[in-house]
Design a protein around this motif. Structure first.
Motif, mmCIF file in Angstrom:
data_model
loop_
_atom_site.group_PDB
_atom_site.id
_atom_site.type_symbol
_atom_site.label_atom_id
_atom_site.label_comp_id
_atom_site.label_asym_id
_atom_site.label_seq_id
_atom_site.Cartn_x
_atom_site.Cartn_y
_atom_site.Cartn_z
ATOM 1 N N PRO A 75 96.017 9.471 80.920
ATOM 2 C CA PRO A 75 97.467 9.294 80.805
ATOM 3 C C PRO A 75 97.876 7.880 81.211
ATOM 4 C CG PRO A 75 96.917 10.513 82.793
ATOM 5 C CD PRO A 75 95.636 10.352 82.035
ATOM 6 N N GLY A 76 99.075 7.530 80.794
ATOM 7 C CA GLY A 76 99.594 6.225 81.161
ATOM 8 C C GLY A 76 99.309 5.179 80.112
ATOM 9 N N PRO A 77 99.816 3.971 80.316
ATOM 10 C CA PRO A 77 99.627 2.887 79.331
ATOM 11 C C PRO A 77 98.164 2.444 79.268
ATOM 12 C CG PRO A 77 100.670 2.056 81.328
ATOM 13 C CD PRO A 77 100.634 3.537 81.471
ATOM 14 N N LEU A 78 97.725 2.105 78.059
ATOM 15 C CA LEU A 78 96.353 1.644 77.833
ATOM 16 C C LEU A 78 96.372 0.385 76.982
ATOM 17 C CD1 LEU A 78 94.360 4.892 76.879
ATOM 18 C CD2 LEU A 78 94.117 3.576 78.979
ATOM 19 N N LEU A 79 95.331 -0.421 77.150
ATOM 20 C CA LEU A 79 95.130 -1.515 76.210
ATOM 21 C C LEU A 79 94.880 -0.942 74.824
ATOM 22 C CD1 LEU A 79 92.782 -3.830 78.329
ATOM 23 C CD2 LEU A 79 95.235 -4.137 77.883
ATOM 24 N N ASN A 80 95.235 -1.686 73.799
ATOM 25 C CA ASN A 80 95.141 -1.162 72.441
ATOM 26 C C ASN A 80 93.710 -0.747 72.076
ATOM 27 O OD1 ASN A 80 96.447 -0.598 69.853
ATOM 28 N ND2 ASN A 80 95.213 -2.272 69.051
ATOM 29 N N ASN A 81 92.719 -1.560 72.437
ATOM 30 C CA ASN A 81 91.339 -1.204 72.114
ATOM 31 C C ASN A 81 90.892 0.069 72.811
ATOM 32 O OD1 ASN A 81 90.697 -3.210 70.277
ATOM 33 N ND2 ASN A 81 89.936 -4.624 71.828
ATOM 34 N N ASP A 82 91.353 0.284 74.024
ATOM 35 C CA ASP A 82 91.011 1.520 74.737
ATOM 36 C C ASP A 82 91.633 2.725 74.038
ATOM 37 O OD1 ASP A 82 89.701 -0.077 76.554
ATOM 38 O OD2 ASP A 82 91.364 -0.087 77.990
ATOM 39 N N ARG A 83 92.870 2.593 73.650
ATOM 40 C CA ARG A 83 93.549 3.683 72.942
ATOM 41 C C ARG A 83 92.852 3.979 71.628
ATOM 42 N NH1 ARG A 83 96.731 3.914 68.824
ATOM 43 N NH2 ARG A 83 96.874 1.628 68.685
ATOM 44 N N LEU A 84 92.474 2.923 70.902
ATOM 45 C CA LEU A 84 91.817 3.120 69.612
ATOM 46 C C LEU A 84 90.457 3.784 69.776
ATOM 47 C CD1 LEU A 84 92.660 -0.250 67.824
ATOM 48 C CD2 LEU A 84 93.505 2.028 67.223
ATOM 49 N N PHE A 85 89.720 3.431 70.830
ATOM 50 C CA PHE A 85 88.421 4.061 71.037
ATOM 51 C C PHE A 85 88.560 5.571 71.109
ATOM 52 C CE2 PHE A 85 85.533 6.097 74.038
ATOM 53 C CZ PHE A 85 84.331 5.908 73.374
ATOM 54 N N PHE A 86 89.462 6.051 71.934
ATOM 55 C CA PHE A 86 89.604 7.498 72.096
ATOM 56 C C PHE A 86 90.106 8.155 70.806
ATOM 57 C CE2 PHE A 86 89.755 6.075 76.551
ATOM 58 C CZ PHE A 86 88.743 6.873 77.068
ATOM 59 N N ALA A 87 90.958 7.461 70.075
ATOM 60 C CA ALA A 87 91.450 8.015 68.809
ATOM 61 C C ALA A 87 90.320 8.135 67.787
ATOM 62 C CB ALA A 87 92.574 7.139 68.263
ATOM 63 N N TYR A 88 89.501 7.067 67.647
ATOM 64 C CA TYR A 88 88.391 7.104 66.692
ATOM 65 C C TYR A 88 87.317 8.105 67.128
ATOM 66 C CZ TYR A 88 90.027 3.019 64.060
ATOM 67 O OH TYR A 88 90.748 2.149 63.261
ATOM 68 N N LYS A 89 87.040 8.157 68.415
ATOM 69 C CA LYS A 89 86.046 9.104 68.920
ATOM 70 C C LYS A 89 86.467 10.536 68.637
ATOM 71 C CE LYS A 89 85.570 10.346 73.315
ATOM 72 N NZ LYS A 89 85.306 11.815 73.342
ATOM 73 N N CYS A 90 87.722 10.828 68.907
ATOM 74 C CA CYS A 90 88.241 12.180 68.669
ATOM 75 C C CYS A 90 88.159 12.533 67.188
ATOM 76 C CB CYS A 90 89.681 12.266 69.168
ATOM 77 S SG CYS A 90 90.428 13.896 68.987
ATOM 78 N N SER A 91 88.515 11.603 66.332
ATOM 79 C CA SER A 91 88.466 11.840 64.886
ATOM 80 C C SER A 91 87.043 12.093 64.414
ATOM 81 C CB SER A 91 89.061 10.638 64.148
ATOM 82 O OG SER A 91 88.980 10.812 62.750
ATOM 83 N N ALA A 92 86.080 11.302 64.925
ATOM 84 C CA ALA A 92 84.681 11.472 64.520
ATOM 85 C C ALA A 92 84.098 12.786 65.030
ATOM 86 C CB ALA A 92 83.854 10.297 65.033
ATOM 87 N N GLU A 93 84.494 13.185 66.232
ATOM 88 C CA GLU A 93 83.996 14.445 66.789
ATOM 89 C C GLU A 93 84.492 15.641 65.993
ATOM 90 O OE1 GLU A 93 83.556 13.155 71.493
ATOM 91 O OE2 GLU A 93 85.440 13.998 70.760
ATOM 92 N N ARG A 94 85.707 15.560 65.510
ATOM 93 C CA ARG A 94 86.254 16.650 64.701
ATOM 94 C C ARG A 94 85.746 16.616 63.275
ATOM 95 N NH1 ARG A 94 92.586 15.915 66.558
ATOM 96 N NH2 ARG A 94 92.369 16.713 68.689
ATOM 97 N N ALA A 95 85.326 15.435 62.823
ATOM 98 C CA ALA A 95 84.827 15.257 61.449
ATOM 99 C C ALA A 95 85.827 15.776 60.425
ATOM 100 C CB ALA A 95 83.480 15.949 61.269
ATOM 101 N N GLU A 96 87.106 15.513 60.674
ATOM 102 C CA GLU A 96 88.146 16.007 59.775
ATOM 103 C C GLU A 96 88.291 15.127 58.544
ATOM 104 O OE1 GLU A 96 91.496 16.022 62.340
ATOM 105 O OE2 GLU A 96 91.118 18.045 63.109
ATOM 106 N N ARG A 97 87.941 13.863 58.681
ATOM 107 C CA ARG A 97 88.078 12.945 57.557
ATOM 108 C C ARG A 97 86.711 12.428 57.149
ATOM 109 N NH1 ARG A 97 90.410 8.376 58.017
ATOM 110 N NH2 ARG A 97 90.188 8.072 60.253
ATOM 111 N N ARG A 98 86.548 12.146 55.886
ATOM 112 C CA ARG A 98 85.242 11.785 55.337
ATOM 113 C C ARG A 98 84.642 10.564 56.012
ATOM 114 N NH1 ARG A 98 83.760 8.230 51.380
ATOM 115 N NH2 ARG A 98 81.737 8.608 50.404
ATOM 116 N N LEU A 99 85.452 9.566 56.322
ATOM 117 C CA LEU A 99 84.919 8.324 56.860
ATOM 118 C C LEU A 99 85.165 8.166 58.357
ATOM 119 C CD1 LEU A 99 85.777 5.770 54.017
ATOM 120 C CD2 LEU A 99 83.574 6.814 54.531
#
Length: 273
Positions: free
Chosen positions: A57-81
């Motif tokens: 929680p709380g404010p994050l640097l943009n790269n930190d926020r993006l890491f968790f977003a991309y990691k979550c997306s890849a773990e779910r494998a909801e999108r092809r790429l």
């Protein structure tokens, strides 16, 4: 293995049978043999990435926020790429695309196999300014396919492409070169160094059994539980730290290959003139 069938097959249909048929052996290597260093370097990722299972929680640097977003997306494998999106973000975060290195998505290459051209789609790659492939990333998309055989086939194709570029420039083909590769299953990368030779490329073209064995070095990050690594990926913090260490070490290997390629090209051009 010389009596095994050798016929033209799309890269998506390569299995361990093709590796056996063309005298290709995969061997697990330790840190020193694979990365040419005695131990893995410390990770350079932020503490937010290395110390939190999920986005804190709380404010994050943009790269930190993006890491968790991309990691979550890849773990779910909801999108092809989603897996490739994460891979591209990680390579960009760790400066794989600096110092005469270019990071790009998707390329269609071809390789002569058994008298026919087979296609190899490269999901993500790093090239130098001479359009030579230094690193290829292959996404393990389907459980019924063999990602290891496929990433090796793509590395062979990339080596052949590099030599074709040399010939177009009036230079001789390189007799051999290491191609770096990563096979990515969701958030779990496995690292490869494929020592490709022109003898292997010529054997593939003619469907001959090469007398010289092709050695492929494989490195699986030293995570606490390797049996669960393919499913856990980078979610456990110990795994994540290990993967980031491997990515840092692999970048140094690629930098060495880049310097070697540029020196060889400069030398060949000098001799040609």
């Amino acid at each position: 293995m010389a009596d095994l069938e050798r016929s033209a097959k799309p890269v998506s249909q390569w299995t361990n049978n093709e590796l056996l048929a063309f005298n290709i052996r995969v061997e697990d290597a330790g840190v020193e043999a694979f990365f040419n260093i005695p131990q893995l370097p410390p990770p350079t990722a932020s503490t937010a990435i290395l110390d939190n299972l999920d986005e804190p929680p709380g404010p994050l640097l943009n790269n930190d926020r993006l890491f968790f977003a991309y990691k979550c997306s890849a773990e779910r494998a909801e999108r092809r790429l989603s897996c490739i999106d994460l891979s591209r973000f990680l390579l960009d975060l760790l400066d794989y695309n600096s110092g005469y290195r270019l990071l790009s998505v998707w390329a269609k290459l071809s390789l002569l196999m058994g008298g026919r051209r087979i296609n190899a789609n490269i999901d993500l790659f790093v090239i130098n300014e001479l359009d030579e492939y230094l690193l290829i990333i292959h996404e393990d998309k389907h459980s019924n396919q063999d990602p290891e055989a496929q990433v090796i086939a793509k590395a062979i194709t990339a080596f052949d492409h590099n030599n074709s570029k040399r010939v177009e420039s009036g230079l001789q083909r390189l007799p051999a070169k290491d191609i770096c590769a990563i096979a990515m299953k969701r958030t779990a990368p496995i690292f490869y160094r494929i020592h490709v030779t022109t003898a292997l490329v010529d054997a593939l073209a003619a469907s001959n059994y090469p007398q010289e064995e092709t050695m492929v070095l494989r490195f699986i990050p030293p995570v606490p539980n390797q049996q669960l690594y393919s499913t856990e990926g980078m979610h456990p913090l110990a795994n994540r730290r290990s993967v980031f260490q491997c990515l840092e070490a692999f970048k140094a290997v690629i930098v060495c290959l880049l310097c070697s390629n540029l020196k060889k090209a400069a030398s060949d051009i000098f001799l040609k003139e």
